[in-house]
Design a protein around this motif. Sequence first.
Motif, mmCIF file in Angstrom:
data_model
loop_
_atom_site.group_PDB
_atom_site.id
_atom_site.type_symbol
_atom_site.label_atom_id
_atom_site.label_comp_id
_atom_site.label_asym_id
_atom_site.label_seq_id
_atom_site.Cartn_x
_atom_site.Cartn_y
_atom_site.Cartn_z
ATOM 1 N N THR A 118 -6.504 11.053 -2.896
ATOM 2 C CA THR A 118 -7.832 11.616 -3.165
ATOM 3 C C THR A 118 -8.844 10.601 -3.699
ATOM 4 O OG1 THR A 118 -7.191 12.250 -5.398
ATOM 5 C CG2 THR A 118 -6.884 13.907 -3.678
ATOM 6 N N LYS A 119 -8.372 9.450 -4.187
ATOM 7 C CA LYS A 119 -9.341 8.527 -4.778
ATOM 8 C C LYS A 119 -9.076 7.051 -4.420
ATOM 9 C CE LYS A 119 -12.497 7.165 -7.858
ATOM 10 N NZ LYS A 119 -13.438 6.444 -7.052
ATOM 11 N N ILE A 120 -7.915 6.537 -4.857
ATOM 12 C CA ILE A 120 -7.661 5.094 -4.693
ATOM 13 C C ILE A 120 -7.692 4.706 -3.214
ATOM 14 C CG2 ILE A 120 -5.969 3.227 -5.107
ATOM 15 C CD1 ILE A 120 -4.866 5.015 -7.423
ATOM 16 N N GLY A 121 -6.992 5.503 -2.416
ATOM 17 C CA GLY A 121 -6.923 5.211 -0.976
ATOM 18 C C GLY A 121 -8.295 5.334 -0.318
ATOM 19 N N LEU A 122 -9.087 6.308 -0.751
ATOM 20 C CA LEU A 122 -10.412 6.501 -0.140
ATOM 21 C C LEU A 122 -11.342 5.337 -0.485
ATOM 22 C CD1 LEU A 122 -11.055 10.334 -0.625
ATOM 23 C CD2 LEU A 122 -10.291 9.134 1.426
ATOM 24 N N ASP A 123 -11.271 4.874 -1.734
ATOM 25 C CA ASP A 123 -12.098 3.715 -2.108
ATOM 26 C C ASP A 123 -11.679 2.487 -1.296
ATOM 27 O OD1 ASP A 123 -13.352 5.316 -3.888
ATOM 28 O OD2 ASP A 123 -12.345 4.522 -5.686
ATOM 29 N N ALA A 124 -10.360 2.338 -1.172
ATOM 30 C CA ALA A 124 -9.857 1.180 -0.420
ATOM 31 C C ALA A 124 -10.225 1.301 1.070
ATOM 32 C CB ALA A 124 -8.347 1.048 -0.592
ATOM 33 N N LEU A 125 -10.271 2.535 1.554
ATOM 34 C CA LEU A 125 -10.664 2.735 2.963
ATOM 35 C C LEU A 125 -12.094 2.245 3.196
ATOM 36 C CD1 LEU A 125 -9.561 6.233 4.318
ATOM 37 C CD2 LEU A 125 -9.169 4.001 5.345
ATOM 38 N N ALA A 126 -12.964 2.518 2.225
ATOM 39 C CA ALA A 126 -14.365 2.076 2.361
ATOM 40 C C ALA A 126 -14.406 0.546 2.450
ATOM 41 C CB ALA A 126 -15.188 2.577 1.186
ATOM 42 N N TRP A 176 0.841 -1.206 0.000
ATOM 43 C CA TRP A 176 0.000 0.000 0.000
ATOM 44 C C TRP A 176 0.873 1.253 0.000
ATOM 45 C CZ3 TRP A 176 -4.654 -0.085 -1.642
ATOM 46 C CH2 TRP A 176 -5.515 -1.154 -1.383
ATOM 47 N N GLN A 177 1.935 1.197 0.752
ATOM 48 C CA GLN A 177 2.808 2.385 0.803
ATOM 49 C C GLN A 177 3.468 2.633 -0.556
ATOM 50 O OE1 GLN A 177 5.098 1.418 4.418
ATOM 51 N NE2 GLN A 177 4.013 3.118 5.376
ATOM 52 N N ARG A 178 3.799 1.554 -1.253
ATOM 53 C CA ARG A 178 4.384 1.718 -2.606
ATOM 54 C C ARG A 178 3.362 2.319 -3.561
ATOM 55 N NH1 ARG A 178 7.016 -3.086 -1.325
ATOM 56 N NH2 ARG A 178 9.159 -2.580 -0.798
ATOM 57 N N LYS A 179 2.113 1.854 -3.444
ATOM 58 C CA LYS A 179 1.064 2.420 -4.311
ATOM 59 C C LYS A 179 0.903 3.916 -4.035
ATOM 60 C CE LYS A 179 -1.707 -1.695 -4.943
ATOM 61 N NZ LYS A 179 -2.789 -2.490 -4.440
ATOM 62 N N ALA A 193 -1.762 1.743 6.966
ATOM 63 C CA ALA A 193 -2.017 0.836 8.094
ATOM 64 C C ALA A 193 -3.509 0.463 8.139
ATOM 65 C CB ALA A 193 -1.582 1.470 9.406
ATOM 66 N N PHE A 194 -4.379 1.463 7.871
ATOM 67 C CA PHE A 194 -5.826 1.192 7.882
ATOM 68 C C PHE A 194 -6.188 0.197 6.782
ATOM 69 C CE2 PHE A 194 -6.498 5.994 9.031
ATOM 70 C CZ PHE A 194 -5.954 5.781 10.284
ATOM 71 N N LEU A 195 -5.523 0.357 5.632
ATOM 72 C CA LEU A 195 -5.877 -0.461 4.467
ATOM 73 C C LEU A 195 -5.413 -1.903 4.612
ATOM 74 C CD1 LEU A 195 -5.119 2.074 1.602
ATOM 75 C CD2 LEU A 195 -7.208 1.722 2.905
ATOM 76 N N THR A 196 -4.550 -2.134 5.579
ATOM 77 C CA THR A 196 -4.004 -3.479 5.786
ATOM 78 C C THR A 196 -4.928 -4.327 6.664
ATOM 79 O OG1 THR A 196 -1.878 -2.369 5.648
ATOM 80 C CG2 THR A 196 -1.813 -4.623 6.364
ATOM 81 N N VAL A 197 -5.939 -3.694 7.245
ATOM 82 C CA VAL A 197 -6.832 -4.424 8.163
ATOM 83 C C VAL A 197 -7.503 -5.642 7.500
ATOM 84 C CG1 VAL A 197 -9.014 -4.164 9.452
ATOM 85 C CG2 VAL A 197 -7.114 -2.591 9.850
#
Length: 381
Positions: free
Chosen positions: A49-57, A36-39, A266-270
């Motif tokens: 603004t987009k990819i991370g927010l979608d993944a957060l959902a 995720w950090q590499r992305k 870290a959140f996206l790794t859950v």
Amino acid sequence: MNPHKELFMLDDSLSFLNFGSFGACPRPIFEEYQQWQRKLEASPVQFITKIGLDALAESREALGKYLGAPARDLVFVTNPSYAGNAIVKSLPIQAGEEVLTTNLEYGAMDRTWTYYAEKRGFVYRKAPISLPIVSKDEFLKQFWSAANEKTKVVFLSHITSATALILPVEEIIAEAKKRGMLTIIDGAHTPAMLPLNLQELGADLYFGACHKWMMAPKGASFLYASPSQQAWLDPLVISWGFRSATPSDSLFLDYHQMNGTRDYSAFLTVPAAIRFMEENDWWTVAADCQRMVREWAPRFTEALGVASHAPLSSDWIGQMFAIPFPTENPVALYRKLVDHYRIEIPVTEQNGHTFVRYSFQTFNEESQLEQLLDVLKNERR
Ligand SMILES: Cc1ncc(COP(=O)(O)O)c(C=O)c1O
């Protein structure tokens, strides 16, 4: 050789008996984190603004399923203190009204409550729970005897820190509801140590860590707010989520998720952490470890000649046990345990009692508890 041992990156030169403080992240989960950090570094603007927010959902969905709560009532935060501070800072309580808690709470949360109680004039009242705890009924009696007509809020840990006790939060929440009090639970240690269903539990507000027993990377925690409590809960940081130009259908989410530039990795790794636990039958692993914790608890107390501070049953003891161990200088004892004996284990003082708290995780061996016992016998005064 324990097959899970190789999955962890812990320094072999230390006997690691403190999983409880900050967890430890197995390699597959850590690798997902780095991906995720590499992305993020590959495309910072698109990611933030987009990819991370979608993944957060998606990540909130997975966490919601794991914790028995609708994803829309959960937000990620970096640590339990952050969640606790957001709650206490905006809590709708008047000067003179009271928050009822115990004298067994975590130091950082105790300080947060004391700070805002002094600033805003409400009372933060600690029910004096006497040790040893003898029974659930007696605990509840001691807790509720500190309530009065001004008590509006109940706050307590699901699993305490220094004393490592599972507290009867189900009973306390049910009674608080009858009395019309708001319930706030500090569940820092609960996820993946005990099965948790937030909707069934019914606390108004609940926060916990994903980076302890769930083994997500450091900086992954959550705040749950039942729908009826979301309106008053201010975010700690006001940012683009207030009067958002691109609002979602939830103000709670907009307010608490839009927090300025930050690394969501870290959140996206859950979800990976939850998958890892499912694939490795982690409830069985946890049950084996907890059995070991309880098997050794009386060995420590008997050999050291101390009384346990609570009944040694699964009602009170999970994957950590706090050995009552009198010492005049907990800091010096801790340093000696790490520097001289190479054992990583917390030594804490609370209400005049001192405790040495061991955690047992899948990579631990019984021989580490044997060594700890020998060392404590040696250090006993
Ligand atoms: C009961 C309790 N609450 C909260 C926390 C988390 O504190 P922090 O926000 O410093 O990670 C801990 C950490 O061990 C804890 O044991």
